[in-house]
Design an enzyme around this catalytic site. Structure first.
Site, short mmCIF file in Angstrom:
data_model
loop_
_atom_site.label_atom_id
_atom_site.label_comp_id
_atom_site.label_asym_id
_atom_site.label_seq_id
_atom_site.Cartn_x
_atom_site.Cartn_y
_atom_site.Cartn_z
N ASP A 140 0.89 -1.16 0.00
CA ASP A 140 0.00 0.00 0.00
C ASP A 140 0.93 1.22 0.00
O ASP A 140 2.13 1.09 0.29
CB ASP A 140 -0.88 -0.03 1.25
CG ASP A 140 -1.71 1.23 1.37
OD1 ASP A 140 -2.33 1.62 0.36
OD2 ASP A 140 -1.72 1.85 2.47
N ASP A 195 0.05 5.20 0.78
CA ASP A 195 -0.08 6.24 1.81
C ASP A 195 -0.09 5.59 3.20
O ASP A 195 -0.84 4.64 3.43
CB ASP A 195 -1.36 7.05 1.58
CG ASP A 195 -1.23 8.48 2.12
OD1 ASP A 195 -0.31 8.73 2.92
OD2 ASP A 195 -2.04 9.33 1.74
N ASP A 199 -1.02 -0.31 6.10
CA ASP A 199 -1.19 0.39 7.37
C ASP A 199 -2.63 0.30 7.87
O ASP A 199 -2.94 0.84 8.92
CB ASP A 199 -0.81 1.87 7.23
CG ASP A 199 -1.79 2.63 6.35
OD1 ASP A 199 -1.97 2.23 5.18
OD2 ASP A 199 -2.40 3.60 6.84
MG LIG Z 1 -2.64 3.33 3.51
#
Ligand SMILES: [Mg+2]
Length: 306
Positions: A25, A27, A244
């Site tokens: 991923d 961001d 995240d």
């Molecule tokens: Mg993310």
């Protein structure tokens, strides 16, 4: 189900030997908004040197693959366009390759989605500002496009009641395909008191008004991984998903039978993992990463000795 293991230097050899392909991923993992997370470009380069294939999977629908390439380059990453899987691209390829779409899409979306739609030669309407005028009674006179044969929803900074009205009205035809890029509830904004609604909030508004559920393409749904498999060798048990966010990134890993690594530089915290363990919802209880690490900066430092 046991608690996630911390990825320590002692476990590194076992971890590195467990995968050939690694999905990131972006961001909250490689960068936070426009700031690169320290040493992550070196991590990607190191993984390539080790013979690993890094791929990039993001639910963000505001950018095309070309725009992502620019962002990667600006932040110091060496990445090729075919390694990027963003939901603007997913929406275009779903319409073109899966639906064999020939009509016109009503697009509640971004310029990035328009760019991907153009590349795939998909007709669309609806983008840009479309502000509401008049009283509610006047809205029934809003002009509709009779050529619209699908409704596609992504992030749209110009969202208005007029757009919601059009989207929901087109969807009164039960045969009208209804596609959403992703359902992330809010945008990850660092160090701010603001909560900025994400695509999920827009999709929910259209779904509620139309009384129908969208087909969602982004994480945690497997379409992303199925698409990757068409372009790259991806053996699920030799692949790790790094993210995240538990309910998108780690859940995708679970849905596609991948190994999972949670980083703590974005949305989910270790306390969220504990909450999942204690949840009454079995999907949450399953959504526990195999490993967690404070940041990819730390992983880069561990790998420098390899
Ligand atoms: Mg993310």
């Amino acid at each position: 189900m046991s608690r996630a293991k911390e990825l320590t230097k002692q476990l590194l050899r076992q971890f590195v030997d467990s995968f050939d392909t690694i999905l990131f991923d972006c961001d909250g993992v490689l960068w936070q908004s426009n700031d690169v997370i320290s040493k992550t470009p070196a991590l990607i380069a190191k993984l390539r040197d080790m013979g690993k294939q890094p791929l990039f999977v993001t639910n963000n629908s505001t950018k095309s693959r070309r725009q992502y390439m620019e962002k990667f380059a600006k932040l110091g990453f060496k990445v090729s366009e075919n390694e990027i899987f963003c939901t603007a691209y997913l929406a275009a390829i779903y319409l073109r390759n899966i639906l064999n779409f020939q009509g016109k899409a009503y697009l509640i979306g971004s310029p990035g989605m328009q760019e991907e739609f153009k590349l795939f030669d998909i007709n669309y309407t609806g983008t840009g500002p479309d502000p509401v005028t008049g009283e509610v009674e006047d809205w029934v006179k809003i002009p509709l496009d009779p050529e619209v044969t699908a409704v596609v929803v992504g992030f749209d900074r110009d969202l208005s009641m007029r757009k919601l009205t059009k989207g929901a009205t087109y969807l009164q035809d039960p045969k009208m395909p209804f596609i959403a890029t992703n359902t992330d509830s809010c945008l990850p904004i660092k160090d701010s008191q603001f909560l900025i609604p994400g695509t999920g909030s827009i999709v929910s508004a259209v779904e509620t008004a139309a009384g129908r559920d969208a087909l969602v393409l982004g994480k945690p749904h497997k379409f992303m991984v199925d698409l990757i498999k068409e372009k790259f060798t991806l053996e699920p048990r030799r692949t790790v998903m790094v993210g995240d966010r538990l309910n998108t990134d780690i859940q995708l890993g679970k849905n596609a039978d991948l190994h999972t690594l949670l980083v703590l530089t974005g949305v989910s915290k270790l306390s969220d993992v504990d909450s999942n363990l204690e949840s009454s919802d079995p999907t949450d209880r399953e959504c526990i990463p195999d490993y967690y690490i404070e940041s990819l900066t730390k992983l880069t430092e561990y790998l420098s000795d390899f």
